[in-house]
Scaffold this motif. Structure first.
Motif, PDB file in Angstrom:
ATOM      1  N   CYS A  27      -4.660  -0.682  -7.671  1.00 44.80           N
ATOM      2  CA  CYS A  27      -5.261  -1.506  -6.968  1.00 44.80           C
ATOM      3  C   CYS A  27      -4.567  -2.937  -6.906  1.00 44.80           C
ATOM      4  N   ALA A  28      -4.912  -3.532  -6.087  1.00 44.63           N
ATOM      5  CA  ALA A  28      -4.358  -4.997  -6.003  1.00 44.63           C
ATOM      6  C   ALA A  28      -5.444  -5.980  -5.515  1.00 44.63           C
ATOM      7  N   ALA A  29      -5.486  -7.168  -5.774  1.00 48.42           N
ATOM      8  CA  ALA A  29      -6.471  -7.988  -5.483  1.00 48.42           C
ATOM      9  C   ALA A  29      -5.635  -9.435  -4.854  1.00 48.42           C
ATOM     10  N   ARG A  30      -6.406  -9.903  -3.860  1.00 44.44           N
ATOM     11  CA  ARG A  30      -6.123 -11.230  -3.261  1.00 44.44           C
ATOM     12  C   ARG A  30      -7.336 -12.024  -3.053  1.00 44.44           C
ATOM     13  N   GLY A  31      -7.172 -13.161  -3.410  1.00 42.33           N
ATOM     14  CA  GLY A  31      -8.217 -14.025  -3.382  1.00 42.33           C
ATOM     15  C   GLY A  31      -8.140 -14.941  -2.160  1.00 42.33           C
ATOM     16  N   SER A  32      -8.573 -14.041  -1.058  1.00 43.70           N
ATOM     17  CA  SER A  32      -8.623 -14.934   0.272  1.00 43.70           C
ATOM     18  C   SER A  32      -9.504 -14.208   1.401  1.00 43.70           C
ATOM     19  N   ILE A  33      -9.545 -14.629   2.572  1.00 49.01           N
ATOM     20  CA  ILE A  33     -10.430 -14.025   3.562  1.00 49.01           C
ATOM     21  C   ILE A  33      -9.219 -13.253   4.391  1.00 49.01           C
ATOM     22  N   VAL A  34      -8.133 -13.250   3.842  1.00 48.13           N
ATOM     23  CA  VAL A  34      -6.980 -12.403   4.570  1.00 48.13           C
ATOM     24  C   VAL A  34      -7.051 -11.098   3.830  1.00 48.13           C
ATOM     25  N   VAL A  35      -6.866 -10.084   4.723  1.00 44.78           N
ATOM     26  CA  VAL A  35      -6.879  -8.771   3.815  1.00 44.78           C
ATOM     27  C   VAL A  35      -5.374  -8.171   4.202  1.00 44.78           C
ATOM     28  N   PRO A  36      -4.469  -8.287   3.449  1.00 45.01           N
ATOM     29  CA  PRO A  36      -3.098  -7.695   3.384  1.00 45.01           C
ATOM     30  C   PRO A  36      -2.868  -6.178   3.241  1.00 45.01           C
ATOM     31  N   THR A  37      -2.131  -5.947   4.171  1.00 50.39           N
ATOM     32  CA  THR A  37      -1.704  -4.289   4.038  1.00 50.39           C
ATOM     33  C   THR A  37      -0.301  -4.072   3.682  1.00 50.39           C
ATOM     34  N   THR A  38       0.163  -5.113   3.181  1.00 52.16           N
ATOM     35  CA  THR A  38       1.495  -5.055   2.301  1.00 52.16           C
ATOM     36  C   THR A  38       1.360  -5.385   0.740  1.00 52.16           C
ATOM     37  N   ALA A  39       2.236  -4.889  -0.048  1.00 57.46           N
ATOM     38  CA  ALA A  39       2.184  -5.146  -1.464  1.00 57.46           C
ATOM     39  C   ALA A  39       2.580  -6.607  -1.612  1.00 57.46           C
ATOM     40  N   GLN A  40       3.341  -6.923  -0.835  1.00 59.39           N
ATOM     41  CA  GLN A  40       3.845  -8.629  -0.841  1.00 59.39           C
ATOM     42  C   GLN A  40       2.522  -9.515  -0.730  1.00 59.39           C
ATOM     43  N   GLY A  41       1.505  -8.924  -0.137  1.00 59.11           N
ATOM     44  CA  GLY A  41       0.258  -9.782   0.069  1.00 59.11           C
ATOM     45  C   GLY A  41      -0.562 -10.203  -1.015  1.00 59.11           C
ATOM     46  N   TYR A  42      -0.413  -9.146  -2.098  1.00 51.11           N
ATOM     47  CA  TYR A  42      -1.201  -9.331  -3.216  1.00 51.11           C
ATOM     48  C   TYR A  42      -0.591 -10.036  -4.438  1.00 51.11           C
ATOM     49  N   ASP A  43      -1.476 -10.555  -5.311  1.00 51.85           N
ATOM     50  CA  ASP A  43      -0.786 -11.299  -6.267  1.00 51.85           C
ATOM     51  C   ASP A  43      -1.555 -10.810  -7.693  1.00 51.85           C
ATOM     52  N   ASN A  44      -2.431 -10.123  -7.707  1.00 55.76           N
ATOM     53  CA  ASN A  44      -3.066  -9.315  -8.962  1.00 55.76           C
ATOM     54  C   ASN A  44      -2.981  -7.863  -8.658  1.00 55.76           C
ATOM     55  N   TRP A  45      -2.448  -7.375 -10.030  1.00 54.27           N
ATOM     56  CA  TRP A  45      -2.181  -5.888  -9.756  1.00 54.27           C
ATOM     57  C   TRP A  45      -2.885  -5.313 -11.177  1.00 54.27           C
ATOM     58  N   GLY A  46      -3.455  -4.250 -10.946  1.00 54.74           N
ATOM     59  CA  GLY A  46      -3.813  -3.523 -12.189  1.00 54.74           C
ATOM     60  C   GLY A  46      -2.782  -2.320 -12.570  1.00 54.74           C
ATOM     61  N   GLN A  47      -2.807  -1.774 -13.588  1.00 52.26           N
ATOM     62  CA  GLN A  47      -2.213  -0.620 -14.243  1.00 52.26           C
ATOM     63  C   GLN A  47      -2.552   0.547 -13.324  1.00 52.26           C
ATOM     64  N   GLY A  48      -1.709   1.455 -13.033  1.00 51.55           N
ATOM     65  CA  GLY A  48      -1.681   2.668 -12.242  1.00 51.55           C
ATOM     66  C   GLY A  48      -2.608   3.385 -12.901  1.00 51.55           C
ATOM     67  N   THR A  49      -3.153   4.497 -11.941  1.00 48.17           N
ATOM     68  CA  THR A  49      -3.842   5.710 -12.353  1.00 48.17           C
ATOM     69  C   THR A  49      -3.103   6.937 -11.769  1.00 48.17           C
ATOM     70  N   LEU A  50      -2.717   7.993 -12.374  1.00 50.17           N
ATOM     71  CA  LEU A  50      -1.801   8.950 -11.914  1.00 50.17           C
ATOM     72  C   LEU A  50      -2.670  10.205 -11.064  1.00 50.17           C
ATOM     73  N   VAL A  51      -2.284  10.408  -9.995  1.00 51.13           N
ATOM     74  CA  VAL A  51      -3.180  11.352  -9.248  1.00 51.13           C
ATOM     75  C   VAL A  51      -2.144  12.850  -9.015  1.00 51.13           C
ATOM     76  N   THR A  52      -2.441  13.894  -9.494  1.00 44.71           N
ATOM     77  CA  THR A  52      -1.484  14.855  -9.081  1.00 44.71           C
ATOM     78  C   THR A  52      -2.546  16.175  -8.421  1.00 44.71           C
ATOM     79  N   VAL A  53      -1.803  16.418  -7.158  1.00 47.52           N
ATOM     80  CA  VAL A  53      -2.229  17.512  -6.468  1.00 47.52           C
ATOM     81  C   VAL A  53      -1.423  18.786  -6.433  1.00 47.52           C
ATOM     82  N   SER A  54      -1.780  19.852  -6.939  1.00 50.73           N
ATOM     83  CA  SER A  54      -1.184  20.817  -7.001  1.00 50.73           C
ATOM     84  C   SER A  54      -1.245  21.926  -5.818  1.00 50.73           C
ATOM     85  N   SER A  55      -0.336  22.596  -5.558  1.00 50.51           N
ATOM     86  CA  SER A  55      -0.421  23.509  -4.143  1.00 50.51           C
ATOM     87  C   SER A  55      -0.947  24.999  -4.583  1.00 50.51           C
TER      88      SER A  55
END
Length: 123
Positions: free
Chosen positions: A95-123
């Motif tokens: 998850c990432a945050a940007r302190g603005s009214i703009v809602v980016p849809t690219t990673a470059q648009g965000y300047d605050n990032w959390g650590q990731g959480t792994l999702v594994t989907v088995s077939s």
């Protein structure tokens, strides 16, 4: 703002998971939030985003109709409900945050990032 993602795990195809992104600070409602994911060997890609009030959301075509992003500003938390999961949804989710009214849809648009959480989907 500091972000902490949680809720990942191992699930069978067709199953569901709910990810949470908890934020510190008293100005959480001032931030647009995005979810991204990165599979091994692939670039980080946009999954979903939500504006500051929660009234506007956006989704990648690959998850539209299966994933739902929402937020509870009173709890400083954004959620990503993931249903009908597929093996190709396997990735580390950020998850990432940007302190603005703009809602980016690219990673470059965000300047605050959390650590990731792994999702594994088995077939």
């Amino acid at each position: 703002v500091q972000l902490q993602a949680s809720g990942g795990g191992l699930v069978q195809a067709g199953g569901s998971l709910r990810l949470s992104c908890a934020a510190s600070g008293r100005t959480f409602s001032s931030y647009a939030i995005g979810w991204f994911r990165q599979a091994p060997g692939k670039e980080r890609e946009f999954v979903a985003s939500i504006n500051r009030s929660g009234s506007t959301t956006s989704y990648a075509d690959s998850v539209k109709g299966r994933f739902t992003i929402s937020r509870d500003n009173a709890k400083n938390t954004v959620y990503l409900q993931m249903n009908t999961l597929k093996p190709e949804d396997t990735a580390v989710y950020y998850c990432a945050a940007r302190g603005s009214i703009v809602v980016p849809t690219t990673a470059q648009g965000y300047d605050n990032w959390g650590q990731g959480t792994l999702v594994t989907v088995s077939s």
